[in-house]
Design a protein around this motif. Structure first.
Motif, PDB file in Angstrom:
ATOM      1  N   GLY A   1      54.493  53.555  77.280  1.00 41.00           N
ATOM      2  CA  GLY A   1      54.276  53.098  76.067  1.00 41.00           C
ATOM      3  C   GLY A   1      54.491  54.220  75.134  1.00 41.00           C
ATOM      4  N   THR A   2      55.127  53.751  74.007  1.00 42.40           N
ATOM      5  CA  THR A   2      55.325  54.671  72.860  1.00 42.40           C
ATOM      6  C   THR A   2      54.696  54.273  71.263  1.00 42.40           C
ATOM      7  N   GLN A   3      53.934  55.272  70.807  1.00 34.95           N
ATOM      8  CA  GLN A   3      53.145  54.558  69.580  1.00 34.95           C
ATOM      9  C   GLN A   3      54.083  54.570  68.450  1.00 34.95           C
ATOM     10  N   VAL A   4      53.957  53.598  67.738  1.00 33.61           N
ATOM     11  CA  VAL A   4      54.551  53.435  66.677  1.00 33.61           C
ATOM     12  C   VAL A   4      53.520  53.151  65.328  1.00 33.61           C
ATOM     13  N   ILE A   5      53.463  54.005  64.356  1.00 32.49           N
ATOM     14  CA  ILE A   5      52.618  53.728  63.203  1.00 32.49           C
ATOM     15  C   ILE A   5      53.628  53.640  61.792  1.00 32.49           C
ATOM     16  N   VAL A   6      53.180  52.545  61.272  1.00 30.65           N
ATOM     17  CA  VAL A   6      53.918  52.090  59.702  1.00 30.65           C
ATOM     18  C   VAL A   6      52.713  52.174  59.018  1.00 30.65           C
ATOM     19  N   SER A   7      53.031  53.339  57.945  1.00 33.31           N
ATOM     20  CA  SER A   7      52.028  53.499  57.088  1.00 33.31           C
ATOM     21  C   SER A   7      52.497  54.374  56.043  1.00 33.31           C
ATOM     22  N   SER A   8      51.967  54.103  54.802  1.00 30.37           N
ATOM     23  CA  SER A   8      52.459  55.076  53.634  1.00 30.37           C
ATOM     24  C   SER A   8      51.602  56.132  53.687  1.00 30.37           C
TER      25      SER A   8
ATOM     26  N   GLY B   1      56.900  56.885  66.523  1.00 25.14           N
ATOM     27  CA  GLY B   1      56.517  58.159  65.448  1.00 25.14           C
ATOM     28  C   GLY B   1      55.823  57.215  64.456  1.00 25.14           C
ATOM     29  N   LEU B   2      55.720  58.209  63.240  1.00 23.23           N
ATOM     30  CA  LEU B   2      55.203  57.613  61.900  1.00 23.23           C
ATOM     31  C   LEU B   2      56.318  57.367  61.035  1.00 23.23           C
ATOM     32  N   VAL B   3      56.300  56.280  60.389  1.00 28.65           N
ATOM     33  CA  VAL B   3      57.434  55.594  59.479  1.00 28.65           C
ATOM     34  C   VAL B   3      56.734  55.046  58.435  1.00 28.65           C
ATOM     35  N   GLN B   4      57.047  55.119  57.235  1.00 30.24           N
ATOM     36  CA  GLN B   4      56.601  54.387  55.874  1.00 30.24           C
ATOM     37  C   GLN B   4      57.214  52.929  56.270  1.00 30.24           C
ATOM     38  N   PRO B   5      56.444  51.952  55.463  1.00 35.23           N
ATOM     39  CA  PRO B   5      56.834  50.859  55.295  1.00 35.23           C
ATOM     40  C   PRO B   5      58.332  50.478  54.580  1.00 35.23           C
ATOM     41  N   GLY B   6      59.054  49.705  55.382  1.00 34.97           N
ATOM     42  CA  GLY B   6      60.627  49.681  55.028  1.00 34.97           C
ATOM     43  C   GLY B   6      61.472  50.552  55.922  1.00 34.97           C
ATOM     44  N   GLY B   7      61.069  51.347  56.584  1.00 35.88           N
ATOM     45  CA  GLY B   7      61.593  52.097  57.293  1.00 35.88           C
ATOM     46  C   GLY B   7      62.129  51.619  58.741  1.00 35.88           C
ATOM     47  N   SER B   8      62.991  52.653  59.309  1.00 35.74           N
ATOM     48  CA  SER B   8      63.453  52.093  60.650  1.00 35.74           C
ATOM     49  C   SER B   8      63.223  53.141  61.544  1.00 35.74           C
ATOM     50  N   LEU B   9      63.210  52.564  62.996  1.00 37.97           N
ATOM     51  CA  LEU B   9      63.005  53.333  64.113  1.00 37.97           C
ATOM     52  C   LEU B   9      63.780  52.974  65.330  1.00 37.97           C
TER      53      LEU B   9
ATOM     54  N   THR C   1      69.762  52.208  80.424  1.00 38.44           N
ATOM     55  CA  THR C   1      68.928  52.612  79.076  1.00 38.44           C
ATOM     56  C   THR C   1      68.960  51.161  78.098  1.00 38.44           C
ATOM     57  N   GLY C   2      67.726  50.697  77.884  1.00 36.59           N
ATOM     58  CA  GLY C   2      67.632  49.829  76.733  1.00 36.59           C
ATOM     59  C   GLY C   2      67.063  50.413  75.358  1.00 36.59           C
ATOM     60  N   TYR C   3      67.250  49.434  74.374  1.00 30.64           N
ATOM     61  CA  TYR C   3      66.984  49.957  73.232  1.00 30.64           C
ATOM     62  C   TYR C   3      66.418  48.746  72.349  1.00 30.64           C
ATOM     63  N   LEU C   4      65.411  49.327  71.369  1.00 31.36           N
ATOM     64  CA  LEU C   4      64.821  48.383  70.225  1.00 31.36           C
ATOM     65  C   LEU C   4      65.013  48.990  68.995  1.00 31.36           C
ATOM     66  N   GLN C   5      66.138  48.335  68.277  1.00 30.49           N
ATOM     67  CA  GLN C   5      66.050  49.032  66.867  1.00 30.49           C
ATOM     68  C   GLN C   5      65.253  48.150  65.856  1.00 30.49           C
ATOM     69  N   MET C   6      64.366  48.744  65.224  1.00 25.07           N
ATOM     70  CA  MET C   6      63.357  48.211  64.363  1.00 25.07           C
ATOM     71  C   MET C   6      63.561  48.587  62.938  1.00 25.07           C
ATOM     72  N   ASN C   7      63.971  47.679  62.243  1.00 25.70           N
ATOM     73  CA  ASN C   7      64.224  47.808  60.808  1.00 25.70           C
ATOM     74  C   ASN C   7      63.153  47.077  59.844  1.00 25.70           C
ATOM     75  N   SER C   8      63.170  47.326  58.660  1.00 19.74           N
ATOM     76  CA  SER C   8      62.263  46.770  57.621  1.00 19.74           C
ATOM     77  C   SER C   8      60.811  46.660  58.078  1.00 19.74           C
ATOM     78  N   LEU C   9      60.440  47.905  58.688  1.00 15.83           N
ATOM     79  CA  LEU C   9      59.171  47.799  59.436  1.00 15.83           C
ATOM     80  C   LEU C   9      57.968  47.683  58.399  1.00 15.83           C
ATOM     81  N   LYS C  10      56.915  46.955  59.076  1.00 18.20           N
ATOM     82  CA  LYS C  10      55.775  46.471  58.253  1.00 18.20           C
ATOM     83  C   LYS C  10      54.510  47.449  58.874  1.00 18.20           C
ATOM     84  N   PRO C  11      53.499  47.594  58.289  1.00 14.90           N
ATOM     85  CA  PRO C  11      52.395  48.057  58.649  1.00 14.90           C
ATOM     86  C   PRO C  11      51.742  47.184  59.800  1.00 14.90           C
ATOM     87  N   GLU C  12      51.889  45.848  59.808  1.00 18.98           N
ATOM     88  CA  GLU C  12      51.517  45.141  60.896  1.00 18.98           C
ATOM     89  C   GLU C  12      52.411  45.365  62.317  1.00 18.98           C
TER      90      GLU C  12
END
Length: 126
Positions: A119-126, A10-18, A78-89
């Motif tokens: 695949g699943t889309q991840v967008i990191v943007s403010s 999904g869409l998340v702001q920089p610094g956020g988590s998914l 099931t497998g998981y990937l916890q993503m923290n401190s997300l960056k635009p890159e």
């Protein structure tokens, strides 16, 4: 039908988590390592993390080390990937894969994996 299905992007702001999930159907995920890959726009697909079949060995690309956590629940297939401190890159399409890397260094090789999700889309943007 043998398949992997990712969810949680999904869409998340920089610094956020998914938290991404990778659910297997038609086969038992227990026997395979799970790899997570991502493909940024205009770039090649790159391996970012891998967890072995028992879950006691994990490896991360330098770009995500300390921010992402890979895990698995074999009982839930099931497998998981916890993503923290997300960056635009970190923006890109994230894929999970199941396979048997033959060597420690081959965890990031696409050829090490037999099954792939869509695949699943991840967008990191403010």
């Amino acid at each position: 039908q043998l398949q992997l299905v990712e969810s949680g992007g999904g869409l998340v702001q920089p610094g956020g988590s998914l938290r991404l999930s990778c659910a297997a159907s038609g086969f038992t995920l227990d026997y395979y390592a799970i790899g997570w890959f991502r493909q940024a726009p205009g770039k090649e697909r790159e391996g970012i993390s891998c967890i072995n079949s028992s879950g006691d060995s994990k490896i991360y690309a330098d770009s995500v080390k300390g921010r992402f956590i890979i895990s698995r629940e074999n009982a839930k297939n099931t497998g998981y990937l916890q993503m923290n401190s997300l960056k635009p890159e970190d923006t890109g399409v994230y894929f999970c894969a199941a396979g048997r890397p033959a060597y420690a260094a081959s965890w990031s090789w696409r050829s090490s994996y037999f099954y792939w999700g869509q695949g699943t889309q991840v967008i990191v943007s403010s």
